[in-house]
Enzyme design. Structure first.
Site, PDB file in Angstrom:
ATOM      1  N   LYS A  52       0.847  -1.207   0.000  1.00 34.46           N
ATOM      2  CA  LYS A  52       0.000   0.000   0.000  1.00 34.46           C
ATOM      3  C   LYS A  52       0.879   1.253   0.000  1.00 34.46           C
ATOM      4  O   LYS A  52       0.653   2.187  -0.769  1.00 34.46           O
ATOM      5  CB  LYS A  52      -0.934  -0.008   1.228  1.00 34.46           C
ATOM      6  CG  LYS A  52      -2.028  -1.075   1.119  1.00 34.46           C
ATOM      7  CD  LYS A  52      -2.798  -1.278   2.420  1.00 34.46           C
ATOM      8  CE  LYS A  52      -3.762  -2.459   2.286  1.00 34.46           C
ATOM      9  NZ  LYS A  52      -4.538  -2.756   3.495  1.00 34.46           N
ATOM     10  N   GLN A  96      -4.434  -1.612   9.887  1.00 37.63           N
ATOM     11  CA  GLN A  96      -4.380  -2.935   9.257  1.00 37.63           C
ATOM     12  C   GLN A  96      -4.906  -4.002  10.214  1.00 37.63           C
ATOM     13  O   GLN A  96      -4.533  -4.050  11.386  1.00 37.63           O
ATOM     14  CB  GLN A  96      -2.930  -3.249   8.835  1.00 37.63           C
ATOM     15  CG  GLN A  96      -2.761  -4.514   8.012  1.00 37.63           C
ATOM     16  CD  GLN A  96      -3.383  -4.458   6.612  1.00 37.63           C
ATOM     17  OE1 GLN A  96      -3.624  -3.375   6.063  1.00 37.63           O
ATOM     18  NE2 GLN A  96      -3.663  -5.609   6.046  1.00 37.63           N
ATOM     19  N   ASP A 119     -10.849   2.708   4.159  1.00 38.82           N
ATOM     20  CA  ASP A 119     -11.148   1.272   4.048  1.00 38.82           C
ATOM     21  C   ASP A 119     -12.642   1.032   3.824  1.00 38.82           C
ATOM     22  O   ASP A 119     -13.046  -0.054   3.425  1.00 38.82           O
ATOM     23  CB  ASP A 119     -10.774   0.553   5.361  1.00 38.82           C
ATOM     24  CG  ASP A 119      -9.437  -0.165   5.288  1.00 38.82           C
ATOM     25  OD1 ASP A 119      -9.039  -0.585   4.183  1.00 38.82           O
ATOM     26  OD2 ASP A 119      -8.801  -0.315   6.351  1.00 38.82           O
TER      27      ASP A 119
HETATM   28  N1  GUN Z   1      -6.524  -6.858   6.393  1.00 38.17           N
HETATM   29  C1  GUN Z   1      -6.739  -7.545   5.244  1.00 38.17           C
HETATM   30  N2  GUN Z   1      -7.306  -6.748   4.298  1.00 38.17           N
HETATM   31  C2  GUN Z   1      -7.440  -5.527   4.878  1.00 38.17           C
HETATM   32  C3  GUN Z   1      -7.952  -4.283   4.404  1.00 38.17           C
HETATM   33  O1  GUN Z   1      -8.422  -4.133   3.279  1.00 38.17           O
HETATM   34  N3  GUN Z   1      -7.906  -3.255   5.309  1.00 38.17           N
HETATM   35  C4  GUN Z   1      -7.422  -3.397   6.570  1.00 38.17           C
HETATM   36  N4  GUN Z   1      -7.438  -2.341   7.364  1.00 38.17           N
HETATM   37  N5  GUN Z   1      -6.950  -4.544   7.035  1.00 38.17           N
HETATM   38  C5  GUN Z   1      -6.951  -5.601   6.174  1.00 38.17           C
END
Ligand code: GUN
Length: 293
Positions: A52, A96, A119
């Site tokens: 990311k 995350q 998100d």
């Molecule tokens: N863990 C796995 N996929 C995601 C996501 O899209 N966002 C977040 N915050 N955690 C994750």
């Protein structure tokens, strides 16, 4: 059969975002700024978060990675969230998941200001999605929408079957496909682990979206000839013929289903690649105050 090529679409979307960043800066605005909060040292989370952050650089965003030890308290993490909520130099942030067991993920998600919830996990944003209001759509459903758009897949009046009812994939994509939008305007059926006659229902789908989390579950006899198949699954399967010792497969048995489909997403190289684009698109929307103004 034509591949719905996530690599190609994500490259195009990234270029479009980069172009928008250039325009924003030409207008005197600062670059969009995404913050990722990572707690602990889970290998998969590290990989996702690093990717990311790397992609922020590719499109010209600013990014900050905030790392905390596994033993951070819930109170301390809530304080971090509050700080990020209030920082005017941050357009959006993610915490995350998964978090360590002593931290209530729901509490953390609720503490994130909906205006910065890129998100799209906050109940306010999920509620707005349900009402058809502007919102941050979570990464996978938005990625699916972007792929369907780029390939001009006609969904209006079509039967769309969604297999899986999770909060972050099955349920939101099903809602989006019912809306008076493009893509959208489909007649949607949601299937799940208790569904009877799954095979027969899947075989009615003009558009089949599979997010059930079972490797290669969807076989050719569950798919209507000419269907558009979107495979959200991703699984490692042991494979001695590979140097890595594994190969990646989706929820759909690709070799069997692909010849029957009109369009299909491969795994890897399909929906998965779109998810980072979604996060960046949401951050750009935040910077441009497109959702909450
Ligand atoms: N863990 C796995 N996929 C995601 C996501 O899209 N966002 C977040 N915050 N955690 C994750």
């Amino acid at each position: 059969m034509e591949l719905l090529d996530g690599k190609k679409v994500s490259t195009e979307v990234l270029a479009e975002i980069a172009q928008e960043v250039v325009s924003l800066k030409q207008q005197g605005a600062r670059a969009p700024h995404l913050v990722a909060v990572l707690v602990g040292t889970d290998g998969a989370s590290e990989t996702y978060v690093n990717s990311k952050v790397k992609h922020c650089g590719i499109v010209g965003f600013e990014s900050t990675l905030l790392r905390y030890n596994e033993d951070i308290t819930e109170r301390e993490l809530l304080d971090v969230v509050q700080r990020l909520n209030q920082d005017p130099n941050i357009d959006g942030f993610i915490v995350q998941l998964p978090l360590p067991k002593h931290i209530d993920e729901r509490k953390i998600t609720l503490a994130i200001a909906p205006e910065k919830d890129v998100d799209g996990f906050h109940p306010s944003n999920v509620g707005r999605l349900t009402l058809g209001l502007p919102t941050y759509v979570s990464a996978t459903p938005l990625g699916i929408v972007e792929i369907l758009k780029k390939y001009n897949i006609d969904t209006e009046g079509k039967n769309c079957v969604v297999v899986g009812r999770s909060n972050i994939v099955g349920t939101p994509i099903a809602i989006l496909m019912t809306k008076n939008t493009n893509p959208g305007n489909a007649t949607v059926t949601i299937c799940h682990s208790k569904t009877k006659n799954l095979k027969e229902i899947c075989a009615t789908a003009d558009i089949l979206i599979v997010a059930m989390g079972k490797p290669e579950f969807i076989k050719a006899d569950m798919v209507k000839p000419g269907a558009v198949v979107v495979d959200v699954g991703i699984h490692r399967i042991a494979d001695d013929s590979k140097k890595s010792g594994f190969r990646l497969v989706g929820d759909v048995k690709f070799d069997e289903v692909a010849p029957k489909a009109s369009f299909i997403t491969p795994v890897p190289g399909g929906v998965g690649l779109m998810t980072i684009c979604s996060l960046l698109l949401n951050t750009l929307k935040s910077a441009k105050k497109e959702i909450y103004s």
